[in-house]
Design an enzyme around this catalytic site. Structure first.
Site, PDB file in Angstrom:
ATOM      1  N   GLY A  10       0.825  -1.205   0.000  1.00 17.21           N
ATOM      2  CA  GLY A  10       0.000   0.000   0.000  1.00 17.21           C
ATOM      3  C   GLY A  10       0.865   1.264   0.000  1.00 17.21           C
ATOM      4  O   GLY A  10       2.096   1.196   0.107  1.00 17.21           O
ATOM      5  N   GLN A  11       0.221   2.421  -0.121  1.00 14.31           N
ATOM      6  CA  GLN A  11       0.951   3.693  -0.207  1.00 14.31           C
ATOM      7  C   GLN A  11       1.792   3.953   1.045  1.00 14.31           C
ATOM      8  O   GLN A  11       2.983   4.235   0.963  1.00 14.31           O
ATOM      9  CB  GLN A  11      -0.037   4.857  -0.373  1.00 14.31           C
ATOM     10  N   VAL A  12       1.155   3.854   2.209  1.00 13.97           N
ATOM     11  CA  VAL A  12       1.879   4.165   3.450  1.00 13.97           C
ATOM     12  C   VAL A  12       2.903   3.076   3.759  1.00 13.97           C
ATOM     13  O   VAL A  12       4.044   3.366   4.150  1.00 13.97           O
ATOM     14  CB  VAL A  12       0.894   4.358   4.631  1.00 13.97           C
ATOM     15  N   ALA A  59      -5.464  -1.898   5.099  1.00 17.17           N
ATOM     16  CA  ALA A  59      -6.891  -1.589   5.333  1.00 17.17           C
ATOM     17  C   ALA A  59      -7.683  -1.840   4.060  1.00 17.17           C
ATOM     18  O   ALA A  59      -7.116  -1.880   2.960  1.00 17.17           O
ATOM     19  CB  ALA A  59      -7.054  -0.120   5.732  1.00 17.17           C
ATOM     20  N   THR A  61      -9.556  -0.033   1.609  1.00 15.85           N
ATOM     21  CA  THR A  61      -9.620   1.400   1.289  1.00 15.85           C
ATOM     22  C   THR A  61     -10.559   1.704   0.110  1.00 15.85           C
ATOM     23  O   THR A  61     -10.636   2.858  -0.312  1.00 15.85           O
ATOM     24  CB  THR A  61      -8.202   1.952   0.979  1.00 15.85           C
ATOM     25  N   THR A 100      -9.279   7.663   9.550  1.00 20.15           N
ATOM     26  CA  THR A 100      -9.687   8.519   8.442  1.00 20.15           C
ATOM     27  C   THR A 100     -10.608   9.667   8.855  1.00 20.15           C
ATOM     28  O   THR A 100     -11.331   9.567   9.846  1.00 20.15           O
ATOM     29  CB  THR A 100     -10.416   7.639   7.400  1.00 20.15           C
ATOM     30  N   ASP A 101     -10.611  10.707   8.035  1.00 23.66           N
ATOM     31  CA  ASP A 101     -11.570  11.808   8.159  1.00 23.66           C
ATOM     32  C   ASP A 101     -13.011  11.321   7.947  1.00 23.66           C
ATOM     33  O   ASP A 101     -13.953  11.982   8.364  1.00 23.66           O
ATOM     34  CB  ASP A 101     -11.240  12.883   7.124  1.00 23.66           C
ATOM     35  N   TYR A 124     -17.570   2.499   4.673  1.00 21.52           N
ATOM     36  CA  TYR A 124     -16.118   2.580   4.934  1.00 21.52           C
ATOM     37  C   TYR A 124     -15.864   3.312   6.258  1.00 21.52           C
ATOM     38  O   TYR A 124     -15.110   2.834   7.113  1.00 21.52           O
ATOM     39  CB  TYR A 124     -15.429   3.291   3.768  1.00 21.52           C
TER      40      TYR A 124
HETATM   41  P1  NDP Z   1      -3.709   1.457   0.097  1.00 18.43           P
HETATM   42  O1  NDP Z   1      -5.050   1.278  -0.484  1.00 18.43           O
HETATM   43  O2  NDP Z   1      -2.602   2.027  -0.724  1.00 18.43           O
HETATM   44  O3  NDP Z   1      -3.194   0.051   0.642  1.00 18.43           O
HETATM   45  C1  NDP Z   1      -3.995  -0.755   1.434  1.00 18.43           C
HETATM   46  C2  NDP Z   1      -3.196  -1.976   1.761  1.00 18.43           C
HETATM   47  O4  NDP Z   1      -3.991  -2.836   2.559  1.00 18.43           O
HETATM   48  C3  NDP Z   1      -2.778  -2.767   0.507  1.00 18.43           C
HETATM   49  O5  NDP Z   1      -1.423  -3.137   0.638  1.00 18.43           O
HETATM   50  C4  NDP Z   1      -3.680  -3.980   0.562  1.00 18.43           C
HETATM   51  O6  NDP Z   1      -3.083  -5.146   0.080  1.00 18.43           O
HETATM   52  C5  NDP Z   1      -3.870  -4.143   2.055  1.00 18.43           C
HETATM   53  N1  NDP Z   1      -5.052  -4.939   2.329  1.00 18.43           N
HETATM   54  C6  NDP Z   1      -6.329  -4.700   1.965  1.00 18.43           C
HETATM   55  N2  NDP Z   1      -7.122  -5.710   2.376  1.00 18.43           N
HETATM   56  C7  NDP Z   1      -6.302  -6.599   3.008  1.00 18.43           C
HETATM   57  C8  NDP Z   1      -6.506  -7.839   3.631  1.00 18.43           C
HETATM   58  N3  NDP Z   1      -7.710  -8.417   3.715  1.00 18.43           N
HETATM   59  N4  NDP Z   1      -5.454  -8.472   4.181  1.00 18.43           N
HETATM   60  C9  NDP Z   1      -4.208  -7.929   4.102  1.00 18.43           C
HETATM   61  N5  NDP Z   1      -3.943  -6.766   3.516  1.00 18.43           N
HETATM   62  C10 NDP Z   1      -4.977  -6.117   2.973  1.00 18.43           C
HETATM   63  O7  NDP Z   1      -3.882   2.246   1.457  1.00 18.43           O
HETATM   64  P2  NDP Z   1      -3.153   3.565   1.962  1.00 18.43           P
HETATM   65  O8  NDP Z   1      -1.711   3.286   2.171  1.00 18.43           O
HETATM   66  O9  NDP Z   1      -3.594   4.693   1.108  1.00 18.43           O
HETATM   67  O10 NDP Z   1      -3.905   3.746   3.365  1.00 18.43           O
HETATM   68  C11 NDP Z   1      -3.242   3.522   4.592  1.00 18.43           C
HETATM   69  C12 NDP Z   1      -4.206   3.827   5.699  1.00 18.43           C
HETATM   70  O11 NDP Z   1      -4.671   5.181   5.588  1.00 18.43           O
HETATM   71  C13 NDP Z   1      -5.468   2.973   5.764  1.00 18.43           C
HETATM   72  O12 NDP Z   1      -5.745   2.677   7.099  1.00 18.43           O
HETATM   73  C14 NDP Z   1      -6.549   3.874   5.212  1.00 18.43           C
HETATM   74  O13 NDP Z   1      -7.818   3.530   5.727  1.00 18.43           O
HETATM   75  C15 NDP Z   1      -6.081   5.215   5.703  1.00 18.43           C
HETATM   76  N6  NDP Z   1      -6.560   6.334   4.914  1.00 18.43           N
HETATM   77  C16 NDP Z   1      -6.336   6.355   3.561  1.00 18.43           C
HETATM   78  C17 NDP Z   1      -6.787   7.404   2.796  1.00 18.43           C
HETATM   79  C18 NDP Z   1      -6.535   7.447   1.323  1.00 18.43           C
HETATM   80  O14 NDP Z   1      -6.865   8.464   0.704  1.00 18.43           O
HETATM   81  N7  NDP Z   1      -5.969   6.417   0.720  1.00 18.43           N
HETATM   82  C19 NDP Z   1      -7.509   8.544   3.416  1.00 18.43           C
HETATM   83  C20 NDP Z   1      -7.668   8.430   4.848  1.00 18.43           C
HETATM   84  C21 NDP Z   1      -7.186   7.363   5.553  1.00 18.43           C
HETATM   85  P3  NDP Z   1      -3.195  -5.608  -1.463  1.00 18.43           P
HETATM   86  O15 NDP Z   1      -2.188  -4.754  -2.177  1.00 18.43           O
HETATM   87  O16 NDP Z   1      -2.869  -7.044  -1.396  1.00 18.43           O
HETATM   88  O17 NDP Z   1      -4.621  -5.321  -1.853  1.00 18.43           O
END
Ligand code: NDP
Length: 284
Positions: A10-12, A59, A61, A100-101, A124
């Site tokens: 994921g991004q973070v 998460a 997302t 999240t917001d 969500y």
């Molecule tokens: P991303 O959507 O970039 O990445 C989400 C990650 O979660 C992916 O690596 C995904 O894996 C993994 N994931 C999803 N479902 C599962 C699962 N069942 N089991 C294991 N891994 C899973 O998220 P961000 O980095 O953007 O978000 C980080 C945090 O910030 C989250 O908590 C999000 O709720 C929060 N947030 C994000 C915002 C945004 O604009 N993106 C805004 C506000 C809060 P895979 O690659 O395998 O799918």
């Protein structure tokens, strides 16, 4: 410090991997090693006796898809972080979680403070709120970091969508009545890494806000992306009602981040410099 991070792609999570400071070692668990739908395996991964702190950067997302798959979103965003926080409380190690917001209703135009009443508008937001409540109820040392509008050079996000569309079209209609803080994933990673070290040294944590400054609308954000990327695509601001989506979004996503700065010395990052960094990475 030995850190365990849920999330790898994921991004973070990607930014955390790039920005680990000296003295911090981390294991990153992707979906193949820890599926958040399997909450017991998440808890078991923590109880290895070696982990000294845990960050949950994974998460569900997909905001719109959560409307039709709320049960699964609720397990991934609600039950899994709860199980992680329980395991961390038992192991007496800090747990850092991102929220999240979207836990707020988005009414008014004042930035939301961490202690303001929550009232999510969609599935969500409800699933993320369930996670927050579980993390607090676990009773261990924790940080819930609410952020907004995350972008980076990898994964799917608004910046990359705007760049793609901006190269294809002369004019884009973008929502102008939702306001919030675009936040570079790199800044979130840095904030988490600073906070986890402070918490290992005894800082209590709690629920905090962290988003980029200055606050903007999606249309403002899009204009800045076009200008800084040198694209001539014009942006026309439209009201949310002209861009219907399955999930309702808050109009006011502004977050008051002053408590985080007071507690940890972490100021709001300027998202425009974060944007320049991301554009540079994408061009390279
Ligand atoms: P991303 O959507 O970039 O990445 C989400 C990650 O979660 C992916 O690596 C995904 O894996 C993994 N994931 C999803 N479902 C599962 C699962 N069942 N089991 C294991 N891994 C899973 O998220 P961000 O980095 O953007 O978000 C980080 C945090 O910030 C989250 O908590 C999000 O709720 C929060 N947030 C994000 C915002 C945004 O604009 N993106 C805004 C506000 C809060 P895979 O690659 O395998 O799918």
């Amino acid at each position: 410090m030995k850190l365990l991070v849920f999330g790898k792609t994921g991004q973070v999570a990607t930014e955390l991997q790039r920005r680990l400071p000296a003295g911090v070692q981390a294991v990153f668990l992707g979906r193949d090693h820890a599926d958040l739908a399997d909450t017991a395996s998440c808890a078991a991964a923590i109880a290895d006796g070696r982990t000294e702190a845990v960050i949950n950067a994974a998460a569900w997302t997909a905001v719109d898809k959560a409307e039709s798959e709320e049960a699964l979103a609720s397990v991934v965003n609600g039950d899994a972080p709860t199980a992680m926080a329980d395991a961390c409380a038992k192991a007496q190690i800090p747990f850092l979680h991102i929220s999240t917001d979207y836990v707020f209703s988005g009414q008014g135009d004042r930035p939301f403070r961490p202690e303001d009443p929550v009232a999510p508008l969609g599935a969500y937001g409800r699933s993320k709120l369930k996670g927050e409540e579980g993390v607090r109820a676990a009773g261990g040392q924790h940080l819930i970091l609410r952020t907004s509008w995350v972008f980076s050079s990898h994964g799917a996000n608004f910046v990359k969508t705007m760049l793609r569309l901006g190269r294809e079209r002369d004019l884009l209609k973008v929502v102008a009545d939702q306001h919030g803080g675009p936040t570079p994933a790199s800044a979130i990673a840095d904030a988490l890494l600073l906070a986890v070290q402070a918490m290992k040294a005894g800082a209590p944590g709690g629920t905090h806000h962290f988003s980029g400054a200055p606050d903007a609308s999606w249309a403002d954000f899009a204009r800045e992306i076009m200008t800084r990327a040198g694209l001539s695509c014009r942006i026309e601001g439209i009201p949310t009602r002209d861009y219907p989506t399955p999930a309702q979004r808050p109009l006011n996503s502004r977050l008051d981040c002053s408590a985080l700065e007071a507690a940890f010395g972490i100021p709001r990052p300027d998202w425009r410099s974060g944007l320049d960094e991301v554009l540079k990475e994408l061009a390279a």
